[in-house]
Design an enzyme around this catalytic site. Structure first.
Site, PDB file in Angstrom:
ATOM      1  N   LYS A   1     -65.294 -41.601  36.466  1.00 16.10           N
ATOM      2  CA  LYS A   1     -65.523 -40.566  37.581  1.00 16.10           C
ATOM      3  C   LYS A   1     -66.320 -40.976  38.826  1.00 16.10           C
ATOM      4  O   LYS A   1     -67.407 -41.305  38.923  1.00 16.10           O
ATOM      5  CB  LYS A   1     -66.062 -39.170  37.084  1.00 16.10           C
ATOM      6  CG  LYS A   1     -65.393 -38.569  35.838  1.00 16.10           C
ATOM      7  CD  LYS A   1     -64.251 -37.634  36.373  1.00 16.10           C
ATOM      8  CE  LYS A   1     -63.923 -36.565  35.907  1.00 16.10           C
ATOM      9  NZ  LYS A   1     -64.821 -35.236  35.774  1.00 16.10           N
TER      10      LYS A   1
ATOM     11  N   TYR B   1     -47.696 -41.062  32.518  1.00 19.03           N
ATOM     12  CA  TYR B   1     -48.834 -42.229  32.349  1.00 19.03           C
ATOM     13  C   TYR B   1     -48.893 -42.374  30.509  1.00 19.03           C
ATOM     14  O   TYR B   1     -49.733 -43.275  30.342  1.00 19.03           O
ATOM     15  CB  TYR B   1     -50.069 -41.687  32.667  1.00 19.03           C
ATOM     16  CG  TYR B   1     -50.750 -40.360  32.746  1.00 19.03           C
ATOM     17  CD1 TYR B   1     -51.063 -39.997  31.398  1.00 19.03           C
ATOM     18  CD2 TYR B   1     -51.187 -39.609  33.656  1.00 19.03           C
ATOM     19  CE1 TYR B   1     -51.635 -38.734  31.094  1.00 19.03           C
ATOM     20  CE2 TYR B   1     -51.570 -38.249  33.277  1.00 19.03           C
ATOM     21  CZ  TYR B   1     -51.987 -37.802  32.314  1.00 19.03           C
ATOM     22  OH  TYR B   1     -52.498 -36.778  32.021  1.00 19.03           O
TER      23      TYR B   1
ATOM     24  N   ASP C   1     -55.610 -35.682  39.703  1.00 22.89           N
ATOM     25  CA  ASP C   1     -56.479 -34.277  39.614  1.00 22.89           C
ATOM     26  C   ASP C   1     -55.466 -33.055  39.697  1.00 22.89           C
ATOM     27  O   ASP C   1     -55.219 -32.349  40.781  1.00 22.89           O
ATOM     28  CB  ASP C   1     -57.320 -34.121  40.807  1.00 22.89           C
ATOM     29  CG  ASP C   1     -58.543 -33.152  40.498  1.00 22.89           C
ATOM     30  OD1 ASP C   1     -58.436 -33.020  39.322  1.00 22.89           O
ATOM     31  OD2 ASP C   1     -59.080 -32.896  41.411  1.00 22.89           O
TER      32      ASP C   1
ATOM     33  N   CYS D   1     -55.860 -19.268  79.100  1.00 24.90           N
ATOM     34  CA  CYS D   1     -56.995 -19.982  78.602  1.00 24.90           C
ATOM     35  C   CYS D   1     -56.864 -21.570  78.283  1.00 24.90           C
ATOM     36  O   CYS D   1     -55.966 -21.815  77.615  1.00 24.90           O
ATOM     37  CB  CYS D   1     -57.204 -19.191  77.090  1.00 24.90           C
ATOM     38  SG  CYS D   1     -58.498 -20.042  75.937  1.00 24.90           S
TER      39      CYS D   1
ATOM     40  N   CYS E   1     -57.588 -14.539  71.285  1.00 29.65           N
ATOM     41  CA  CYS E   1     -57.986 -14.574  72.726  1.00 29.65           C
ATOM     42  C   CYS E   1     -56.673 -14.009  73.315  1.00 29.65           C
ATOM     43  O   CYS E   1     -55.488 -14.529  73.162  1.00 29.65           O
ATOM     44  CB  CYS E   1     -58.339 -16.127  73.194  1.00 29.65           C
ATOM     45  SG  CYS E   1     -58.172 -16.166  74.995  1.00 29.65           S
TER      46      CYS E   1
ATOM     47  N   CYS F   1     -63.652 -14.415  74.804  1.00 30.39           N
ATOM     48  CA  CYS F   1     -63.122 -15.899  74.396  1.00 30.39           C
ATOM     49  C   CYS F   1     -64.298 -16.813  74.819  1.00 30.39           C
ATOM     50  O   CYS F   1     -64.567 -16.836  76.161  1.00 30.39           O
ATOM     51  CB  CYS F   1     -61.936 -16.145  75.062  1.00 30.39           C
ATOM     52  SG  CYS F   1     -61.364 -17.971  74.976  1.00 30.39           S
TER      53      CYS F   1
ATOM     54  N   CYS G   1     -62.329 -18.974  78.036  1.00 35.62           N
ATOM     55  CA  CYS G   1     -61.919 -18.193  78.993  1.00 35.62           C
ATOM     56  C   CYS G   1     -62.559 -16.898  79.525  1.00 35.62           C
ATOM     57  O   CYS G   1     -62.282 -16.308  80.600  1.00 35.62           O
ATOM     58  CB  CYS G   1     -60.396 -18.341  79.253  1.00 35.62           C
ATOM     59  SG  CYS G   1     -59.747 -17.066  78.386  1.00 35.62           S
TER      60      CYS G   1
ATOM     61  N   LYS H   1     -57.143 -41.576  38.329  1.00 32.39           N
ATOM     62  CA  LYS H   1     -57.078 -40.320  37.683  1.00 32.39           C
ATOM     63  C   LYS H   1     -56.674 -39.269  38.538  1.00 32.39           C
ATOM     64  O   LYS H   1     -57.299 -38.676  39.510  1.00 32.39           O
ATOM     65  CB  LYS H   1     -58.490 -40.056  37.162  1.00 32.39           C
ATOM     66  CG  LYS H   1     -58.690 -38.933  35.975  1.00 32.39           C
ATOM     67  CD  LYS H   1     -59.985 -38.978  35.406  1.00 32.39           C
ATOM     68  CE  LYS H   1     -60.084 -37.951  34.357  1.00 32.39           C
ATOM     69  NZ  LYS H   1     -59.804 -36.434  34.890  1.00 32.39           N
TER      70      LYS H   1
ATOM     71  N   GLU I   1     -55.624 -46.990  35.897  1.00 32.53           N
ATOM     72  CA  GLU I   1     -54.517 -45.785  36.814  1.00 32.53           C
ATOM     73  C   GLU I   1     -55.538 -45.023  37.518  1.00 32.53           C
ATOM     74  O   GLU I   1     -56.883 -44.681  37.068  1.00 32.53           O
ATOM     75  CB  GLU I   1     -53.968 -45.237  35.647  1.00 32.53           C
ATOM     76  CG  GLU I   1     -53.081 -46.357  34.707  1.00 32.53           C
ATOM     77  CD  GLU I   1     -52.527 -45.261  33.719  1.00 32.53           C
ATOM     78  OE1 GLU I   1     -52.380 -44.112  33.712  1.00 32.53           O
ATOM     79  OE2 GLU I   1     -51.802 -45.950  32.654  1.00 32.53           O
TER      80      GLU I   1
HETATM   81  S1  IVH Z   1     -54.373 -40.792  29.761  1.00 28.67           S
HETATM   82  C1  IVH Z   1     -56.312 -39.734  25.801  1.00 28.67           C
HETATM   83  N1  IVH Z   1     -53.997 -41.114  32.345  1.00 28.67           N
HETATM   84  O1  IVH Z   1     -57.344 -36.759  32.558  1.00 28.67           O
HETATM   85  C2  IVH Z   1     -55.503 -40.033  26.925  1.00 28.67           C
HETATM   86  N2  IVH Z   1     -55.085 -39.081  31.787  1.00 28.67           N
HETATM   87  O2  IVH Z   1     -59.710 -36.240  30.718  1.00 28.67           O
HETATM   88  C3  IVH Z   1     -55.594 -39.013  27.759  1.00 28.67           C
HETATM   89  N3  IVH Z   1     -55.366 -37.830  33.789  1.00 28.67           N
HETATM   90  O3  IVH Z   1     -56.158 -34.322  30.358  1.00 28.67           O
HETATM   91  C4  IVH Z   1     -54.675 -39.189  29.047  1.00 28.67           C
HETATM   92  N4  IVH Z   1     -54.727 -39.062  35.275  1.00 28.67           N
HETATM   93  O4  IVH Z   1     -54.986 -34.542  32.602  1.00 28.67           O
HETATM   94  C5  IVH Z   1     -54.399 -40.318  31.382  1.00 28.67           C
HETATM   95  N5  IVH Z   1     -53.627 -41.785  34.540  1.00 28.67           N
HETATM   96  C6  IVH Z   1     -54.074 -40.707  33.549  1.00 28.67           C
HETATM   97  C7  IVH Z   1     -54.547 -39.724  33.997  1.00 28.67           C
HETATM   98  C8  IVH Z   1     -55.036 -39.042  33.162  1.00 28.67           C
HETATM   99  C9  IVH Z   1     -55.446 -37.800  35.210  1.00 28.67           C
HETATM  100  C10 IVH Z   1     -56.014 -36.372  33.179  1.00 28.67           C
HETATM  101  C11 IVH Z   1     -55.169 -35.659  32.132  1.00 28.67           C
HETATM  102  C12 IVH Z   1     -56.143 -35.617  31.098  1.00 28.67           C
HETATM  103  C13 IVH Z   1     -57.411 -35.817  31.614  1.00 28.67           C
HETATM  104  C14 IVH Z   1     -58.282 -36.433  30.372  1.00 28.67           C
END
Ligand code: IVH
Length: 676
Positions: free
Chosen positions: A324, A236, A123, A441, A436, A418, A421, A121, A119
């Site tokens: 990451k 998730y 943010d 301009c 300006c 500016c 111009c 990750k 999945e």
């Molecule tokens: S699973 C133990 N799925 O990542 C399972 N986490 O470092 C943990 N996060 O606090 C959660 N996308 O904020 C999971 N598809 C995803 C995620 C996800 C982002 C974040 C979440 C969690 C942090 C874990």
């Protein structure tokens, strides 16, 4: 104690203190003081130090706990099961190690391919939603993993990736007696941009990134403020006490979607670690195309039985890890700073840097929003700076690296004239920006042309930045009306214009004449007139002539037009030059259709909110029907709402309407009302 041990203890103390301060700034104040990369570096250094000096072991060390203590201003809620975070893997070798460990702990032969769900990750910030007998009963942030903050009211207002999804008030289908749904609350990139634009226009300090904006928006003491922020929830994970009804995570995700949650359409089931790596590569390439920020890929063992057997270490589960992406920040040198001039004459500092590679693109420019930001961040010419790509094409300057200064750095003085111009540049009292004052301009003209031609305004297909620049440079266009006087031959005479593209431009301009008043008013770039105000003005005045003739008082009488807007709009319409351009547009054949409104219509003066899906007309059609009957469609329910139209799977807005006692009607009743 040996010398090196005292050094290690001192350094360890320093690191812990810096990490704690950074955690507080990040989790509690939503104003980070370190980049993710710097934070990771400190954490890794501390972990290495503790590994080499076991005498430093301390159960309270940041390496031993989940960050993000719940803030005292919210009620604390205990998570029935702790909300863990994820261990990081950064290389292919580390992914292989993860797979090998899973095999070893489960006693699987190497030949067996473990299925993993991958999945993106996300943010944002994680949240837990508790449902009992299908009803949403409580919601919280992760907090320190054991206890989170009670943000139930706030979460009720959170939407999904799609408009009609989000945090359901009631689950669909046959939900278990109790279910705890976990997922990420985030702000999509386009919403983040719009929000920061608004904050900047109001002279505020913009959010550093979508994550902070999402956290700040969710963790409001007044849930009504959260309701104004277009947050999304993506599910998730789910936990069901005493026996989960699913065999695999993949099934669980499907079940979450069936219960009414948004799950990520990018999730994928991968067979074996090689497929996981391919998924990661694909996601990293596509990273900036996604509508929300991601900082990696989460890899989870699919089989839930295996998960239970793998269990968790103190902080991380053994069945999942986060891959990451390498940091999106780079250090580089500022070659020069200069001021670029936009459509409204605002001068924006542009920072030119030594080209560096950042997430696959060569970057040689970065932005600062305005002079104040440049001063606040103290960016000088010749400085080493950290630049970051947060999803947008043009990266931003995060901060200077003052320790690398040589003394040869110079301040950038905003020009008094500016650069394009030569007209005077002014910074009016109370304004954050320099402008300006040149009426003719070329830089402003080019920006205005782009604005006029954009899809949401006059929709002149093919009239992009480069072409606008050429039109201005060649002197072909001095105002909008000139556009319509350019002949086929003239178009063909422009650089990189073939016969066919010339004809395309002529056709596109011809098509653009068939427009609406709101599009025209928006495209003209009148101060204070954005899309929404243009629509209001168009509905109110009906024709260009009535609008141009309106006095300041008459403008002020229009709903949603305040004194400042009325003054600025009137100033624009009293300028003979502007009026002449509009008249020439009309003479060239631009024919703005009035927004048909019935002042005595069934919904005259009423504010209506649409929620849920309608089966017989689209949301846009419904909106148009309401507006044609004199009503106004609003995105959120408040005390000022007159009517809520609730379709299929209406969510939080319906709840709110009920709570406030606002009249709610269903689709049938709505259609009957339109018939009236
Ligand atoms: S699973 C133990 N799925 O990542 C399972 N986490 O470092 C943990 N996060 O606090 C959660 N996308 O904020 C999971 N598809 C995803 C995620 C996800 C982002 C974040 C979440 C969690 C942090 C874990």
């Amino acid at each position: 104690m040996s010398q090196s041990a005292t050094d290690a203890a001192r350094r360890g103390g320093e690191l812990k203190e810096r990490i704690r301060a950074a955690d507080h700034a990040y989790y509690v104040l939503d104003q980070p003081v370190l980049s993710d990369a710097e934070y990771d570096r400190l954490m890794r250094e501390l972990a290495a130090l503790e590994a080499a000096h076991p005498e430093l072991a301390d159960p309270d060390s940041p390496t031993q706990r989940v960050s993000g203590a719940p803030a005292a201003r919210f009620e604390r809620v205990a998570h029935r099961e702790p909300m863990l975070s994820l261990g990081n893997v950064q290389t292919d070798a580390e992914l292989d190690e993860l797979d090998a460990r899973v095999h070893r702990l489960l006693g699987l032969p190497e030949s067996v391919e473990v299925a993993y769900v991958c999945e993106p990750k996300l943010d944002g910030l994680s949240a837990e939603l508790v449902y009992e007998d299908g009803a949403f009963v409580s919601g919280s942030t992760r907090g320190d993993g054991a206890y989170g903050e009670d943000v139930t009211r706030n979460l009720r207002t959170v939407g999904g990736l799609q408009a009609n999804r989000g945090v359901p008030q009631r689950l669909a289908g046959r939900p278990p007696r109790r279910i705890e749904v976990r997922g990420e609350v985030l702000l999509q990139k386009r919403h983040f941009e719009a929000m920061n634009q608004l904050i900047l226009r109001q002279g505020g300090v913009p959010f550093a990134n979508p994550r902070n904006a999402a956290a700040g928006s969710l963790r409001q003491l007044d849930w009504r403020i959260t309701a104004t922020r277009p947050l999304s929830f993506i599910a998730y994970e789910a936990l069901v006490p005493h026996g989960e009804p699913w065999g695999t995570h993949w099934e669980k995700l499907r079940a979450l979607a069936a219960l009414g949650f948004d799950t990520n359409p990018e999730n994928a089931l991968c067979h074996g670690i090689a497929e996981v790596k391919r998924y990661r590569d694909r996601m990293e390439r596509r990273r900036f195309e996604l509508p929300y920020d991601t900082d990696g890929v989460v890899v989870k063992v699919d089989d839930l039985d295996w998960r239970r057997r793998l269990g968790a270490a103190s902080k991380f589960p053994r069945w999942a890890a986060a891959f990451k992406y390498p940091p999106q920040e780079e250090a580089t040198r500022v070659r020069a700073i200069w001021a670029s001039v936009g459509r409204t004459g605002i001068l924006t500092p542009v920072v030119e840097v030594d080209p560096v590679q950042l997430s696959g693109a060569t970057v040689s420019r970065a932005t600062l929003h305005n002079e104040d930001e440049m001063r606040r961040k103290d960016i000088r010419q010749g400085d080493w700076v950290l630049i970051r790509r947060a999803g947008e094409v043009i990266p931003e300057v995060v901060k200077p690296l003052p320790e690398r200064r040589t003394g040869a750095e110079t301040f950038f003085e905003f020009p008094r004239h500016c650069p394009i111009c030569g007209a005077a540049v002014v910074r009016e009292e109370g304004e954050k920006v320099y402008r300006c004052t040149g009426a003719a301009c070329p830089a402003q003209l080019q920006g205005r042309l782009r604005h006029f031609a954009q899809r949401r305004a006059m929709d002149v297909d093919g009239l992009g930045d480069k072409l606008c620049a050429q039109l201005v440079e060649t002197g072909l266009v001095k105002d909008f009306a000139d556009l319509y006087a350019i002949t086929h031959e003239r178009w063909e005479g422009l650089e990189r214009m073939a016969e066919k593209s010339a004809q395309n431009m002529v056709d596109a301009l011809e098509r653009s004449k068939d427009t609406t008043l709101r599009r025209l008013l928006f495209g003209l770039g009148i101060p204070q007139v954005g899309e929404a105000t243009a629509a209001t003005l168009a509905r109110h005045f009906g024709t260009v002539a009535t609008f141009l003739a309106a006095s300041e008082e008459e403008l002020l009488a229009v709903r949603d037009i305040g004194p400042e807007s009325a003054r600025e709009i009137r100033a624009w319409t009293s300028e003979p030059q502007n009026v002449r351009v509009v008249e020439r547009l009309l003479a060239a054949g631009v024919a703005p259709a009035p927004e048909e409104v019935d002042a005595r219509g069934a919904l005259a003066g009423k504010t209506v909110v649409l929620t849920g899906g309608l089966s017989r007309l689209s949301r846009d059609e419904a909106k148009a029907e309401i507006e044609r009957r004199g009503g106004k469609v609003s995105g959120s329910v408040s005390r000022k709402t007159h009517l809520v139209v609730a379709g299929e799977e209406a969510g939080s807005k319906l709840e709110k309407a009920r709570a406030l006692g606002v009249r709610v009607i269903g689709e049938e009743e709505f259609l009957a009302l339109l018939e009236e």
